[in-house]
Write a protein that holds these residues in place. Structure first.
Motif, PDB file in Angstrom:
ATOM      1  N   ASN A  99       0.826  -1.206   0.000  1.00 44.32           N
ATOM      2  CA  ASN A  99       0.000   0.000   0.000  1.00 44.32           C
ATOM      3  C   ASN A  99       0.863   1.260   0.000  1.00 44.32           C
ATOM      4  OD1 ASN A  99      -3.075  -0.107   0.160  1.00 44.32           O
ATOM      5  ND2 ASN A  99      -2.515  -1.802   1.523  1.00 44.32           N
ATOM      6  N   LEU A 100       1.919   1.246   0.790  1.00 45.55           N
ATOM      7  CA  LEU A 100       2.801   2.411   0.833  1.00 45.55           C
ATOM      8  C   LEU A 100       3.574   2.567  -0.471  1.00 45.55           C
ATOM      9  CD1 LEU A 100       4.248   2.463   4.465  1.00 45.55           C
ATOM     10  CD2 LEU A 100       2.186   3.543   3.548  1.00 45.55           C
ATOM     11  N   VAL A 101       3.927   1.455  -1.098  1.00 43.69           N
ATOM     12  CA  VAL A 101       4.604   1.523  -2.397  1.00 43.69           C
ATOM     13  C   VAL A 101       3.715   2.234  -3.409  1.00 43.69           C
ATOM     14  CG1 VAL A 101       5.409   0.140  -4.357  1.00 43.69           C
ATOM     15  CG2 VAL A 101       6.082  -0.480  -2.025  1.00 43.69           C
ATOM     16  N   ARG A 102       2.420   1.912  -3.416  1.00 41.01           N
ATOM     17  CA  ARG A 102       1.497   2.552  -4.353  1.00 41.01           C
ATOM     18  C   ARG A 102       1.384   4.053  -4.069  1.00 41.01           C
ATOM     19  NH1 ARG A 102      -2.515  -0.661  -6.909  1.00 41.01           N
ATOM     20  NH2 ARG A 102      -4.074   0.935  -6.468  1.00 41.01           N
ATOM     21  N   LEU A 103       1.284   4.408  -2.785  1.00 41.62           N
ATOM     22  CA  LEU A 103       1.182   5.829  -2.434  1.00 41.62           C
ATOM     23  C   LEU A 103       2.449   6.573  -2.820  1.00 41.62           C
ATOM     24  CD1 LEU A 103      -0.494   5.748   1.106  1.00 41.62           C
ATOM     25  CD2 LEU A 103      -1.494   6.591  -1.025  1.00 41.62           C
ATOM     26  N   ALA A 122       9.598   4.432   7.395  1.00 41.11           N
ATOM     27  CA  ALA A 122       8.298   4.863   7.905  1.00 41.11           C
ATOM     28  C   ALA A 122       7.596   3.735   8.658  1.00 41.11           C
ATOM     29  CB  ALA A 122       7.425   5.358   6.754  1.00 41.11           C
ATOM     30  N   LEU A 123       7.685   2.508   8.123  1.00 40.11           N
ATOM     31  CA  LEU A 123       7.061   1.361   8.794  1.00 40.11           C
ATOM     32  C   LEU A 123       7.715   1.097  10.151  1.00 40.11           C
ATOM     33  CD1 LEU A 123       6.682  -0.978   5.703  1.00 40.11           C
ATOM     34  CD2 LEU A 123       4.792  -0.085   7.079  1.00 40.11           C
ATOM     35  N   ASP A 124       9.023   1.162  10.203  1.00 43.19           N
ATOM     36  CA  ASP A 124       9.720   0.935  11.468  1.00 43.19           C
ATOM     37  C   ASP A 124       9.398   2.039  12.472  1.00 43.19           C
ATOM     38  OD1 ASP A 124      10.908  -1.391  10.572  1.00 43.19           O
ATOM     39  OD2 ASP A 124      12.752  -0.385   9.919  1.00 43.19           O
ATOM     40  N   ARG A 125       9.230   3.238  11.974  1.00 43.01           N
ATOM     41  CA  ARG A 125       8.996   4.371  12.871  1.00 43.01           C
ATOM     42  C   ARG A 125       7.672   4.251  13.622  1.00 43.01           C
ATOM     43  NH1 ARG A 125      10.156  10.556  10.843  1.00 43.01           N
ATOM     44  NH2 ARG A 125      10.840  11.354  12.874  1.00 43.01           N
ATOM     45  N   ARG A 135      -1.430  -8.631   5.023  1.00 37.84           N
ATOM     46  CA  ARG A 135      -2.479  -7.934   4.287  1.00 37.84           C
ATOM     47  C   ARG A 135      -3.196  -6.918   5.176  1.00 37.84           C
ATOM     48  NH1 ARG A 135      -5.776 -12.184   0.399  1.00 37.84           N
ATOM     49  NH2 ARG A 135      -4.017 -12.767  -0.939  1.00 37.84           N
ATOM     50  N   TYR A 136      -3.539  -5.804   4.555  1.00 36.51           N
ATOM     51  CA  TYR A 136      -4.177  -4.720   5.299  1.00 36.51           C
ATOM     52  C   TYR A 136      -5.491  -5.185   5.930  1.00 36.51           C
ATOM     53  CZ  TYR A 136      -6.397  -0.205   6.212  1.00 36.51           C
ATOM     54  OH  TYR A 136      -7.023   0.859   6.813  1.00 36.51           O
ATOM     55  N   MET A 143      -3.404  -1.089  14.107  1.00 33.38           N
ATOM     56  CA  MET A 143      -2.407  -1.261  13.059  1.00 33.38           C
ATOM     57  C   MET A 143      -2.754  -0.425  11.831  1.00 33.38           C
ATOM     58  SD  MET A 143      -1.829  -5.375  13.466  1.00 33.38           S
ATOM     59  CE  MET A 143      -0.635  -5.542  12.141  1.00 33.38           C
ATOM     60  N   LYS A 144      -4.046  -0.344  11.518  1.00 33.73           N
ATOM     61  CA  LYS A 144      -4.474   0.495  10.394  1.00 33.73           C
ATOM     62  C   LYS A 144      -4.122   1.963  10.660  1.00 33.73           C
ATOM     63  CE  LYS A 144      -8.259  -2.564   8.991  1.00 33.73           C
ATOM     64  NZ  LYS A 144      -9.719  -2.752   8.912  1.00 33.73           N
ATOM     65  N   GLN A 145      -4.332   2.366  11.900  1.00 38.08           N
ATOM     66  CA  GLN A 145      -4.004   3.747  12.254  1.00 38.08           C
ATOM     67  C   GLN A 145      -2.501   3.986  12.141  1.00 38.08           C
ATOM     68  OE1 GLN A 145      -6.570   5.502  12.582  1.00 38.08           O
ATOM     69  NE2 GLN A 145      -6.022   7.418  13.572  1.00 38.08           N
ATOM     70  N   ARG A 146      -1.719   3.005  12.553  1.00 37.31           N
ATOM     71  CA  ARG A 146      -0.265   3.133  12.428  1.00 37.31           C
ATOM     72  C   ARG A 146       0.163   3.246  10.963  1.00 37.31           C
ATOM     73  NH1 ARG A 146       2.887   1.051  16.968  1.00 37.31           N
ATOM     74  NH2 ARG A 146       1.520   0.438  18.683  1.00 37.31           N
ATOM     75  N   LEU A 147      -0.491   2.476  10.081  1.00 30.40           N
ATOM     76  CA  LEU A 147      -0.142   2.539   8.668  1.00 30.40           C
ATOM     77  C   LEU A 147      -0.480   3.916   8.096  1.00 30.40           C
ATOM     78  CD1 LEU A 147       1.058   0.858   6.362  1.00 30.40           C
ATOM     79  CD2 LEU A 147      -1.282   0.238   5.702  1.00 30.40           C
ATOM     80  N   GLY A 148      -1.586   4.486   8.557  1.00 27.67           N
ATOM     81  CA  GLY A 148      -1.917   5.839   8.126  1.00 27.67           C
ATOM     82  C   GLY A 148      -0.853   6.839   8.549  1.00 27.67           C
TER      83      GLY A 148
END
Length: 339
Positions: A99-103, A122-125, A135-136, A143-148
């Protein structure tokens, strides 16, 4: 506009139904500040945030982000702004990393050669390194909030706008977000954060704005907002000295001094307001007799005067109103804020 990361003038949003969601607000967020944006449900906070980012067109008023007008300068400004608004939305069957790759790929200003390093960073942070390939749709709410948050941090940002960043997070995750906000602020990023967790706002924010019924009721530094009602001096004295303590406080000009009922241990709590009649904080030099020009005594003056008067002073504390008390005073509502 150079002193403020966010500034609005008369910002207004009126819907076709005639409802005024945001009513002519003048928002001022200094550069480098952590600005807590508070208000009850339906107060207009999220609508304001969406107008700041160009997601909703205002009915009237002006918006400047990082010193430039919006939405006219959106192409220049938005790459310098990270945002998490009304919860993240991602492709459910892709992993967090995908998802982050697409963004990242749709960001024309990002260097594709450093994409992998920035995404992993960003993921580690945000603590998702171990779940990056999950998968999302299998992510928890936290976890969804963290990905945001990770999406907002793919690049260094001059301004970060976070709408309920701790939604769904456990206490440990909440602490991590708090530390992250402090870290970003220390690095020079301006952060605007809305939250229903008052304790988080009080711990991390340098400035606060309170919304109510579409209007900006009050804004300023956190210290200014909590000082607006002044402080109170709270004494504990033997019951036999309570009347003398009240009399001495009133002689000092603290006219609302009063004692409570004696406690089981034979002591009495006596309180009085350390503020002028207009509610401004009194912490300047004041003479023990109340001072001149409306200035009140300092806490140390109060203690010295009581001792001189022969009062057995057992304890003295100065209490200032909390941010929650200011919020309730302004809105008449409990602290359940966000959208």
């Amino acid at each position: 506009m150079s002193d403020d990361a966010i500034r609005t003038r008369g910002l207004t949003k009126r819907f076709r139904t005639g409802q005024v969601a945001v009513d002519g607000i003048d928002l001022a967020v200094p550069r480098g500040a952590v600005y807590g944006f508070l208000g009850p449900n339906g107060s207009g906070k999220t609508t304001t945030i969406r107008m700041l980012l160009g997601l909703v067109a205002p009915t009237a008023g002006q918006v400047h982000l990082l010193g430039e007008p919006m939405p006219q300068a959106a192409a220049r400004v938005l790459p310098r702004v990270g945002a998490l608004v009304e919860g993240p939305a991602f492709q459910p069957y892709l992993s967090g990393r995908a998802n982050l790759v697409r963004l990242d790929a749709v960001d024309a200003s990002a260097d594709p050669r450093t994409s992998r390093a920035r995404i992993d960073g960003a993921l580690d942070r945000v603590g998702l390194g171990a779940a990056a390939d999950k998968r999302y749709r299998q992510y928890s709410l936290g976890m969804k909030q963290r990905l945001g948050l990770a999406a907002a941090l793919l690049r260094p940002r001059d301004l970060l706008v976070l709408d309920e960043p701790t939604n769904g997070l456990d206490p440990q995750g909440t602490r991590e977000v708090r530390h992250l906000v402090r870290e970003l602020s220390d690095a020079g990023t301006t952060v605007l954060v809305s939250s229903h967790l008052l304790a988080e706002i009080e711990q991390v924010c340098t400035h606060v704005g309170i919304m109510g019924h579409g209007r900006l009721l009050l804004q300023g530094t956190r210290a200014e907002l909590t000082a607006r009602r002044g402080a109170r001096v709270v004494l504990r004295v033997p019951a036999a000295d309570a009347d003398a303590a009240v009399a001495e406080l009133r002689r000092l000009g603290l006219t609302d001094a009063a004692g409570e009922r004696p406690a089981a241990d034979g002591t009495v709590t006596v309180t009085a307001a350390l503020a002028d009649d207009d509610g401004t904080q009194v912490d300047g030099a004041g003479a023990p007799d109340g001072g001149a020009h409306g200035a009140g005594p300092r806490p140390q003056d109060v203690a010295a005067a009581l001792v001189r008067a022969g009062v057995g002073l057992l304890a003295l504390d100065v209490r200032r109103p909390s941010l929650e008390q200011v919020f309730v005073e302004l809105t008449g509502e409990g602290f359940d804020v966000a959208r």
